[in-house]
Scaffold this motif. Structure first.
Motif, PDB file in Angstrom:
ATOM      1  N   VAL A   5     -20.500  24.816  -9.201  1.00 47.64           N
ATOM      2  CA  VAL A   5     -21.053  22.678 -10.887  1.00 47.64           C
ATOM      3  C   VAL A   5     -21.650  23.277 -11.980  1.00 47.64           C
ATOM      4  O   VAL A   5     -22.861  23.831 -11.492  1.00 47.64           O
ATOM      5  CB  VAL A   5     -21.539  21.649 -10.066  1.00 47.64           C
ATOM      6  N   GLU A   6     -20.602  23.622 -12.637  1.00 46.61           N
ATOM      7  CA  GLU A   6     -21.249  23.879 -14.129  1.00 46.61           C
ATOM      8  C   GLU A   6     -21.812  22.858 -14.845  1.00 46.61           C
ATOM      9  O   GLU A   6     -21.818  21.894 -14.784  1.00 46.61           O
ATOM     10  CB  GLU A   6     -20.265  24.552 -15.332  1.00 46.61           C
ATOM     11  N   SER A   7     -23.215  23.239 -16.099  1.00 44.44           N
ATOM     12  CA  SER A   7     -23.313  22.266 -16.240  1.00 44.44           C
ATOM     13  C   SER A   7     -23.379  22.484 -17.636  1.00 44.44           C
ATOM     14  O   SER A   7     -24.790  23.899 -17.750  1.00 44.44           O
ATOM     15  CB  SER A   7     -24.684  20.480 -15.523  1.00 44.44           C
ATOM     16  N   GLY A   8     -24.007  21.768 -18.797  1.00 41.34           N
ATOM     17  CA  GLY A   8     -25.178  22.472 -20.218  1.00 41.34           C
ATOM     18  C   GLY A   8     -24.099  22.739 -21.306  1.00 41.34           C
ATOM     19  O   GLY A   8     -24.773  22.931 -22.273  1.00 41.34           O
ATOM     20  N   LEU A  20     -26.551  26.965 -19.865  1.00 40.31           N
ATOM     21  CA  LEU A  20     -25.786  26.394 -18.778  1.00 40.31           C
ATOM     22  C   LEU A  20     -26.524  26.385 -17.683  1.00 40.31           C
ATOM     23  O   LEU A  20     -26.889  27.796 -17.308  1.00 40.31           O
ATOM     24  CB  LEU A  20     -24.145  27.412 -18.997  1.00 40.31           C
ATOM     25  N   CYS A  22     -25.135  26.869 -13.317  1.00 40.15           N
ATOM     26  CA  CYS A  22     -24.366  27.008 -12.619  1.00 40.15           C
ATOM     27  C   CYS A  22     -25.156  26.533 -11.112  1.00 40.15           C
ATOM     28  O   CYS A  22     -25.549  27.555 -10.559  1.00 40.15           O
ATOM     29  CB  CYS A  22     -23.482  28.208 -12.271  1.00 40.15           C
ATOM     30  N   THR A  77     -29.420  27.821  -9.543  1.00 38.01           N
ATOM     31  CA  THR A  77     -28.833  28.020 -10.379  1.00 38.01           C
ATOM     32  C   THR A  77     -28.569  29.186 -10.458  1.00 38.01           C
ATOM     33  O   THR A  77     -29.844  30.045 -11.131  1.00 38.01           O
ATOM     34  CB  THR A  77     -28.740  26.767 -11.552  1.00 38.01           C
ATOM     35  N   THR A 109     -17.376  24.743 -18.384  1.00 38.25           N
ATOM     36  CA  THR A 109     -17.954  23.344 -18.992  1.00 38.25           C
ATOM     37  C   THR A 109     -17.966  23.881 -20.493  1.00 38.25           C
ATOM     38  O   THR A 109     -17.522  25.339 -20.343  1.00 38.25           O
ATOM     39  CB  THR A 109     -19.727  23.393 -19.003  1.00 38.25           C
TER      40      THR A 109
END
Length: 115
Positions: A5-8, A20, A22, A77, A109
């Motif tokens: 799950v990617e974010s940022g 970012l 993951c 991450t 993302t």
């Protein structure tokens, strides 16, 4: 099944920075290879940076000196610190992990670099 799950991602002005992350559903150190890829509108997905299980890292030429890939053992991450962002860095950024021939991808993302 491994989940990534990617974010940022987000909107940032040229010259700005983003980090970012993951998040993986199992230890990031269990993968032979992890990498960040990106896909700009109308273009193929391309490698940005990767890290091997032994910790060796590589950046593509367009990212050298600006992007840094790393692993955070506490958060489990894979991170990508992006500095000096340019409009041409605009893309959906994906996390990839490989282990024993199995390939896993996150859903991405979006990073938009615009004034």
């Amino acid at each position: 099944q491994v989940q990534l799950v990617e974010s940022g991602g987000g909107l940032v002005q040229p010259g700005g920075s983003l980090r970012l992350s993951c998040a993986a559903s199992r230890s990031i150190f269990s993968f032979n290879f992890m990498g960040w890829y990106r896909q700009a509108p109308g273009k193929d997905r391309e490698l940005v940076a990767f890290i091997t299980s032994g910790g060796s890292t590589r950046n593509v030429d367009s990212a050298k000196g600006r992007f840094t890939i790393s692993r955070d053992s506490e958060k489990n991450t894979l991170d990508l610190q992006m500095n000096s962002l340019k409009p041409e860095d605009t893309a959906v950024y994906y996390c990839k992990a490989v282990d024993s021939g199995m390939v896993y991808w996150g859903k991405g993302t979006l990073v938009t670099v615009s004034s």
